[in-house]
Design a protein around this motif. Structure first.
Motif, PDB file in Angstrom:
ATOM      1  N   CYS A 114       0.839  -1.200   0.000  1.00  0.00           N
ATOM      2  CA  CYS A 114       0.000   0.000   0.000  1.00  0.00           C
ATOM      3  C   CYS A 114       0.874   1.250   0.000  1.00  0.00           C
ATOM      4  O   CYS A 114       2.046   1.218   0.354  1.00  0.00           O
ATOM      5  CB  CYS A 114      -0.887   0.055   1.237  1.00  0.00           C
ATOM      6  SG  CYS A 114      -1.951  -1.366   1.476  1.00  0.00           S
ATOM      7  N   TRP A 172     -10.494   2.471   2.589  1.00  0.00           N
ATOM      8  CA  TRP A 172     -10.149   1.890   1.290  1.00  0.00           C
ATOM      9  C   TRP A 172     -11.049   2.383   0.156  1.00  0.00           C
ATOM     10  O   TRP A 172     -11.035   1.813  -0.919  1.00  0.00           O
ATOM     11  CB  TRP A 172     -10.230   0.365   1.361  1.00  0.00           C
ATOM     12  CG  TRP A 172      -9.276  -0.217   2.354  1.00  0.00           C
ATOM     13  CD1 TRP A 172      -9.568  -0.742   3.573  1.00  0.00           C
ATOM     14  CD2 TRP A 172      -7.851  -0.303   2.221  1.00  0.00           C
ATOM     15  NE1 TRP A 172      -8.427  -1.156   4.213  1.00  0.00           N
ATOM     16  CE2 TRP A 172      -7.359  -0.905   3.408  1.00  0.00           C
ATOM     17  CE3 TRP A 172      -6.948   0.061   1.223  1.00  0.00           C
ATOM     18  CZ2 TRP A 172      -6.002  -1.143   3.607  1.00  0.00           C
ATOM     19  CZ3 TRP A 172      -5.599  -0.169   1.421  1.00  0.00           C
ATOM     20  CH2 TRP A 172      -5.141  -0.771   2.603  1.00  0.00           C
ATOM     21  N   HIS A 174     -10.733   4.787  -1.824  1.00  0.00           N
ATOM     22  CA  HIS A 174      -9.981   5.235  -3.007  1.00  0.00           C
ATOM     23  C   HIS A 174      -8.846   4.271  -3.344  1.00  0.00           C
ATOM     24  O   HIS A 174      -7.846   4.674  -3.920  1.00  0.00           O
ATOM     25  CB  HIS A 174      -9.409   6.630  -2.762  1.00  0.00           C
ATOM     26  CG  HIS A 174     -10.430   7.672  -2.438  1.00  0.00           C
ATOM     27  ND1 HIS A 174     -11.484   7.971  -3.281  1.00  0.00           N
ATOM     28  CD2 HIS A 174     -10.578   8.480  -1.353  1.00  0.00           C
ATOM     29  CE1 HIS A 174     -12.225   8.936  -2.741  1.00  0.00           C
ATOM     30  NE2 HIS A 174     -11.710   9.238  -1.573  1.00  0.00           N
ATOM     31  N   GLU A 175      -8.991   3.004  -2.995  1.00  0.00           N
ATOM     32  CA  GLU A 175      -7.855   2.082  -3.090  1.00  0.00           C
ATOM     33  C   GLU A 175      -7.291   1.938  -4.494  1.00  0.00           C
ATOM     34  O   GLU A 175      -6.115   1.626  -4.670  1.00  0.00           O
ATOM     35  CB  GLU A 175      -8.233   0.709  -2.539  1.00  0.00           C
ATOM     36  CG  GLU A 175      -9.253  -0.067  -3.348  1.00  0.00           C
ATOM     37  CD  GLU A 175      -9.460  -1.467  -2.777  1.00  0.00           C
ATOM     38  OE1 GLU A 175      -9.040  -2.427  -3.436  1.00  0.00           O
ATOM     39  OE2 GLU A 175     -10.022  -1.594  -1.677  1.00  0.00           O
ATOM     40  N   ASP A 176      -8.105   2.187  -5.525  1.00  0.00           N
ATOM     41  CA  ASP A 176      -7.616   2.073  -6.900  1.00  0.00           C
ATOM     42  C   ASP A 176      -7.839   3.370  -7.676  1.00  0.00           C
ATOM     43  O   ASP A 176      -7.944   3.360  -8.901  1.00  0.00           O
ATOM     44  CB  ASP A 176      -8.296   0.909  -7.614  1.00  0.00           C
ATOM     45  CG  ASP A 176      -9.823   1.039  -7.635  1.00  0.00           C
ATOM     46  OD1 ASP A 176     -10.345   1.997  -7.024  1.00  0.00           O
ATOM     47  OD2 ASP A 176     -10.475   0.189  -8.268  1.00  0.00           O
ATOM     48  N   CYS A 177      -7.867   4.507  -6.963  1.00  0.00           N
ATOM     49  CA  CYS A 177      -8.192   5.799  -7.575  1.00  0.00           C
ATOM     50  C   CYS A 177      -7.040   6.786  -7.387  1.00  0.00           C
ATOM     51  O   CYS A 177      -6.521   6.941  -6.282  1.00  0.00           O
ATOM     52  CB  CYS A 177      -9.476   6.361  -6.967  1.00  0.00           C
ATOM     53  SG  CYS A 177      -9.961   7.956  -7.640  1.00  0.00           S
ATOM     54  N   TRP A 178      -6.661   7.490  -8.443  1.00  0.00           N
ATOM     55  CA  TRP A 178      -5.582   8.463  -8.367  1.00  0.00           C
ATOM     56  C   TRP A 178      -6.079   9.873  -8.017  1.00  0.00           C
ATOM     57  O   TRP A 178      -5.274  10.750  -7.720  1.00  0.00           O
ATOM     58  CB  TRP A 178      -4.819   8.538  -9.695  1.00  0.00           C
ATOM     59  CG  TRP A 178      -5.681   8.843 -10.907  1.00  0.00           C
ATOM     60  CD1 TRP A 178      -6.247   7.943 -11.748  1.00  0.00           C
ATOM     61  CD2 TRP A 178      -6.081  10.138 -11.382  1.00  0.00           C
ATOM     62  NE1 TRP A 178      -6.980   8.575 -12.737  1.00  0.00           N
ATOM     63  CE2 TRP A 178      -6.885   9.932 -12.536  1.00  0.00           C
ATOM     64  CE3 TRP A 178      -5.843  11.440 -10.955  1.00  0.00           C
ATOM     65  CZ2 TRP A 178      -7.447  10.983 -13.249  1.00  0.00           C
ATOM     66  CZ3 TRP A 178      -6.395  12.486 -11.685  1.00  0.00           C
ATOM     67  CH2 TRP A 178      -7.185  12.260 -12.819  1.00  0.00           C
ATOM     68  N   LEU A 218      -0.300   2.824  -8.446  1.00  0.00           N
ATOM     69  CA  LEU A 218      -1.446   1.922  -8.572  1.00  0.00           C
ATOM     70  C   LEU A 218      -1.186   0.858  -9.634  1.00  0.00           C
ATOM     71  O   LEU A 218      -1.524  -0.318  -9.455  1.00  0.00           O
ATOM     72  CB  LEU A 218      -2.707   2.717  -8.919  1.00  0.00           C
ATOM     73  CG  LEU A 218      -3.245   3.640  -7.813  1.00  0.00           C
ATOM     74  CD1 LEU A 218      -4.331   4.547  -8.374  1.00  0.00           C
ATOM     75  CD2 LEU A 218      -3.783   2.827  -6.634  1.00  0.00           C
ATOM     76  N   LEU A 222      -0.069  -1.586  -6.207  1.00  0.00           N
ATOM     77  CA  LEU A 222      -0.287  -1.128  -4.841  1.00  0.00           C
ATOM     78  C   LEU A 222      -1.718  -0.643  -4.657  1.00  0.00           C
ATOM     79  O   LEU A 222      -2.379  -0.246  -5.611  1.00  0.00           O
ATOM     80  CB  LEU A 222       0.675   0.011  -4.503  1.00  0.00           C
ATOM     81  CG  LEU A 222       2.169  -0.284  -4.639  1.00  0.00           C
ATOM     82  CD1 LEU A 222       2.974   0.947  -4.271  1.00  0.00           C
ATOM     83  CD2 LEU A 222       2.584  -1.467  -3.776  1.00  0.00           C
ATOM     84  N   LYS A 223      -2.160  -0.643  -3.406  1.00  0.00           N
ATOM     85  CA  LYS A 223      -3.459  -0.092  -3.054  1.00  0.00           C
ATOM     86  C   LYS A 223      -3.252   1.238  -2.322  1.00  0.00           C
ATOM     87  O   LYS A 223      -2.280   1.400  -1.580  1.00  0.00           O
ATOM     88  CB  LYS A 223      -4.242  -1.055  -2.159  1.00  0.00           C
ATOM     89  CG  LYS A 223      -4.670  -2.334  -2.868  1.00  0.00           C
ATOM     90  CD  LYS A 223      -5.494  -3.211  -1.930  1.00  0.00           C
ATOM     91  CE  LYS A 223      -5.968  -4.476  -2.635  1.00  0.00           C
ATOM     92  NZ  LYS A 223      -6.787  -5.328  -1.734  1.00  0.00           N
ATOM     93  N   ARG A 224      -4.164   2.150  -2.531  1.00  0.00           N
ATOM     94  CA  ARG A 224      -4.111   3.448  -1.860  1.00  0.00           C
ATOM     95  C   ARG A 224      -4.921   3.405  -0.568  1.00  0.00           C
ATOM     96  O   ARG A 224      -6.095   3.064  -0.573  1.00  0.00           O
ATOM     97  CB  ARG A 224      -4.659   4.531  -2.785  1.00  0.00           C
ATOM     98  CG  ARG A 224      -4.784   5.902  -2.138  1.00  0.00           C
ATOM     99  CD  ARG A 224      -5.370   6.893  -3.109  1.00  0.00           C
ATOM    100  NE  ARG A 224      -5.793   8.119  -2.438  1.00  0.00           N
ATOM    101  CZ  ARG A 224      -6.467   9.099  -3.032  1.00  0.00           C
ATOM    102  NH1 ARG A 224      -6.799   8.977  -4.316  1.00  0.00           N
ATOM    103  NH2 ARG A 224      -6.821  10.166  -2.359  1.00  0.00           N
ATOM    104  N   LYS A 225      -4.265   3.739   0.526  1.00  0.00           N
ATOM    105  CA  LYS A 225      -4.892   3.773   1.843  1.00  0.00           C
ATOM    106  C   LYS A 225      -5.195   5.232   2.176  1.00  0.00           C
ATOM    107  O   LYS A 225      -4.272   6.053   2.291  1.00  0.00           O
ATOM    108  CB  LYS A 225      -3.939   3.157   2.863  1.00  0.00           C
ATOM    109  CG  LYS A 225      -4.556   2.665   4.150  1.00  0.00           C
ATOM    110  CD  LYS A 225      -3.476   1.939   4.966  1.00  0.00           C
ATOM    111  CE  LYS A 225      -4.063   1.269   6.195  1.00  0.00           C
ATOM    112  NZ  LYS A 225      -3.003   0.564   6.958  1.00  0.00           N
TER     113      LYS A 225
END
Length: 286
Positions: A114, A172, A174-178, A218, A222-225
């Motif tokens: 992450c 989580w 926004h885990e796959d959002c930039w 991403l 990786l995942k965004r925390k």
């Protein structure tokens, strides 16, 4: 995560604000970190402020300086990354003061696989002037007092000062959002930063360099925390940037659109951190 943390502080010709940021770093409860100043061409007053702080702190302070030829945030951050030694790297700005648990909070939420994005609170002009003139250690004020400042319209997002429990869905979401990440409050493991070769130095002038970096993290898998209600950065008010330092910023949207279109790419177009093997990977096929 028990290892050394590097906090990279980007700055340009505002030593008065940088001094307040450095004071807030001196007041951190977690002391296992180094400070790396990413200086995009400041005059001697900034170096003097850094040297004065170094003379009275036990913390390791490094200063990466590059010539002032316009806004080159990506390049100066990469230079700072190159000389950093931390296992985890936190990015913030030289106009963002930090609450005493800022480093400790990032250490607590760091997790393999992450990267972390946090929040920013904007301080209003009048309160910023008070800070710069009177130099109070406001970053250490009780959270209740900071919350009241928000209610009195001296800053926004007052609820970020209240240590509310954060739901798993919020953490989580926004885990796959930039989108909507704050470049002044991002943390990633150094090995992951190296894997994407840091920031893309082809971005000159303000705009989308942080989005580019996050999107490529991403794509690395990786995942965004998304962390809230713990330790937002306290952003000092300032006016607009100097236009002459952003003359090429209108080219940045096209660069980012190209990255979006190249759906498998996670390496930058240009970076100090691109090794020979990675440089070859960025070249078009013959």
């Amino acid at each position: 995560m028990n290892g050394l943390i590097s906090i990279i502080v980007s700055t340009y010709n505002w030593p008065e604000a940088l001094e307040r940021v450095l004071v807030s770093l001196e007041d951190q409860t977690d002391r296992n970190f180094e400070i790396v100043i990413a200086d995009d061409g400041s005059r001697d007053e900034t170096r003097t402020a850094i040297d004065q702080f170094k003379a009275k702190t036990s913390l390791t302070v490094k200063h990466f300086w590059q010539e002032d030829v316009g806004y080159r945030l990506s390049q100066v951050r990469n230079g700072a990354i190159h000389i950093s030694e931390g296992e985890l790297v936190i990015f913030t700005d030289g106009d963002c003061c930090l609450m005493p648990n800022f480093i400790a909070s990032h250490r607590k939420v760091a997790e393999q696989g992450c990267f972390v994005t946090g929040k920013r609170v904007f301080l209003k002009s009048r309160f910023t002037n008070f800070i710069l003139n009177r130099k109070p250690s406001f970053h250490k004020w009780p959270r209740g007092v900071l919350f009241m400042l928000g209610l009195l319209a001296q800053c926004n997002r007052p609820f970020q000062f209240i240590p509310l429990p954060q739901s798993k869905s919020s953490l989580w979401q926004h885990e796959d959002c930039w989108k909507k990440a704050q470049g002044c409050n991002i943390a990633a493991f150094r090995k992951d930063i190296d894997a994407v070769a840091g920031f893309d130095e082809s971005y000159i002038g303000h705009g989308l360099e942080d989005s580019d970096f996050i999107l490529r993290l991403l794509r690395l898998g990786l995942k965004r925390k998304n962390v809230e209600y713990t330790s937002p950065v306290l952003h000092l008010y300032h006016g607009r940037s100097l236009p002459q330092r952003h003359q090429n910023a209108n080219l940045n949207p096209a660069k980012f659109d190209t990255l979006i279109a190249e759906t498998n790419r996670f390496l930058p177009n240009e970076s100090l951190l691109l090794g020979p093997d990675k440089k070859a990977a960025t070249q078009p096929a013959p």
